[in-house]
Write a protein that holds these residues in place. Sequence first.
Motif, PDB file in Angstrom:
ATOM      1  N   ASN A 335      26.602  49.986  21.418  1.00 13.04           N
ATOM      2  CA  ASN A 335      25.321  49.861  22.018  1.00 13.04           C
ATOM      3  C   ASN A 335      24.442  51.008  21.766  1.00 13.04           C
ATOM      4  O   ASN A 335      23.476  51.400  22.232  1.00 13.04           O
ATOM      5  N   VAL A 336      24.773  51.863  20.502  1.00  9.43           N
ATOM      6  CA  VAL A 336      23.805  52.701  19.947  1.00  9.43           C
ATOM      7  C   VAL A 336      22.514  52.013  19.618  1.00  9.43           C
ATOM      8  O   VAL A 336      21.265  52.277  19.841  1.00  9.43           O
ATOM      9  N   TYR A 337      22.699  50.707  19.161  1.00 14.60           N
ATOM     10  CA  TYR A 337      21.485  49.816  18.730  1.00 14.60           C
ATOM     11  C   TYR A 337      21.675  48.486  19.282  1.00 14.60           C
ATOM     12  O   TYR A 337      22.852  48.145  19.725  1.00 14.60           O
ATOM     13  N   SER A 338      20.630  47.938  19.559  1.00 14.29           N
ATOM     14  CA  SER A 338      20.845  46.476  19.956  1.00 14.29           C
ATOM     15  C   SER A 338      21.287  45.629  18.901  1.00 14.29           C
ATOM     16  O   SER A 338      21.830  44.392  19.225  1.00 14.29           O
TER      17      SER A 338
END
Lengths: 362, 336
Positions: A335-338
């Motif tokens: 979940n650092v990026y979607s």
Amino acid sequence: MSSVDDGGLVQLLSPTGERVKNADYDSWVEDVDDAQLKSLYEDMVVVRRIDTEATALQRQGELGLWPPLLGQEAAQIGSGRTLREDDFVFGSYRENGVAYCRGVDYTDIMRVWRGNAHAGWNPYDINMAPSQVIIGAQTLHATGYALGCQQDGVDTVAISYFGDGATSQGDVNEAMIFAASYQAPVVFFCQNNQWAISEPVGLQARTPIAGRAPGFGIPSMRVDGNDVLAVMAATRIALDRARSGNGPTFIEAVTYRMGPHTTSDDPSRYVDVLEREDWQVKDPIVRVEAYLKSKDLLTEEFQAGVKAKADDVAKKIRAGTLNMEEPDALSVFDNVYSTSSSWLDRQKNQYSHYLQSFEGGH
Amino acid sequence: MSTMTLSRAINSGLRKALEDDPKVVLMGEDIGKLGGVFRVTDGLQKDFGAHRVMDTPLAEAGIIGTAVGLAYRGYRPVCEIQFDGFIYPGFDQIVTQVAKLHYRTGGAVKMPITIRVPFGGGIGAVEHHSESPEAYFTHTSGLRVVSCSNPQDAHTMVRQAIASDDPVLFFEPKRRYWTKGEVNEEITADTLSLESAAVVNSGNDVTLVSFGPLVATARDAAIAASDEGVSVEVIDLRSLSPIDFATIEASVRKTGRLVITHEAQQFGGLGAEIAASITQRCFYYLEAAPERVTGFDTPYPAAKLEDHFLPNLDRMLDAVDRVMGKDNSLSNWKGQ
């Protein structure tokens, strides 16, 4: 209406439990019948019990840290209970009493403090943002959320909780400017608990904090934050103003942090014992107890029921905390990026191989 | 296809985004009636209303922080920071909130915020109007950082950035705002990956990595180098975080030489990361140590000195000579 200018501190329930009449505020709590009063009392007792249990869990090494709200039960329950389900709360890290009002899963409150997650709950499940550690940052988020409500044409309100220390932050001042300019449906709820860790409120403000808001063009109220009825009335006035399209309101709930800033703090280094004793007699729960007694509502049966409920919640929190599932090692990358990131995917892949090397994996 | 300036291409991209999604809102200082100090938002408030193209109070933390709240509510805010050097008051909200909220909430809260920043020097501006702060943001996990170099990319990439569910720092090369080019506006936002670099000039001897305002300079350098018989492959990074290392890697395996150029200061900058990563991936293919052509490790100087600070064609060629093992400015340098 009593205002900041005349130095007024709105109080509907005296420290000794007498109902103080106030023509401007009484109508906002006239629906609070015996049953509601008892339920407000129960919530405050339960939240204090949660606080005690969490502090014990920290001392036993089961939580890394805990920020007690001891002494601020009326401010949090009184305001939290007036909110509608669709309203959205942006609090600091101490608003666990408000989270309780939002119907949070008890164990979820502990997730952050045990170090298992940065957020205890899904914000959209209870319409409350996760705890905010950066002082005052959430006031801007509340203002933005309120702008969204305004654009959506709904009468949902955003409420932001913060402390006296936060009022020195630029973010809080900018939030008031944005909220005033756009007439955003937001409530600024300041719990002035007199202390920002070791710094007394006098270091943040030379005059009552509530006095600042009118300078931004925001109506302001200064209420006895240890008086659950006064807090309810003020919050309802603010919510009503926001819902009816009349913009933001600032509430200063004057209360007292009876415990340390967090379990890592040692208030004996800076708090005068006499000051604490002065506030002890203004305890938010004691005065409701006295009021209930005066109305013959404080029966043994009722009190036993409240205690049983509090003990039950504490028991569930303890069990939930001790049985909390440890996060999976590779979830550090989640979940650092979607969407996926080639850089991070590679790093995760390499670390996965590293971990496998201990298992003779390759 | 129509010919337009880079600034107009972004304007057109913003217009498309506003048309495509009612949740897109623009926020910034002077972006309404004035149309932005560079006119990038020209005419948008008139056509979409003050509630979708919002002039904000002069407070960058306020702009970013309220955008966070709007994103919580399901909006896609596009914030304009008037100049690169004005982003720092909003830095805390970008780094501690925008970048981290998706991670903090285990993916529950998306932050589809685009932060547009006119950046870089070369326009003779006063202090705080010519900076290249991209490395602060590429160093921050959770942000995507991109920069466009031509009108078509500017149009496509701003639409991609807005359509992305991740927060995107969108660095606009302000000295190239008036560069004209053909733009196809009939693209869809998923035409390109947000992570893909472009080889804008093919070559066999040296790989020259650039982005934003220096892509045009790098292409000119490639032409000049070819006059001297050196074939330079120019890569436009487009995405600064994450970086499309596969494209650079393929190029360096072919050329064996790497030069990276950016306007930002050198120490701890993007060039360092690219040099380290490519050295690791292509060690046995390298004929020379990677070179960097960057701004000096000084604050951005006064306008009369900026031509010394900014990488230019000659400094790029000097670095090309260095990796080619040809005579260059440091050939006889005896310093430490």
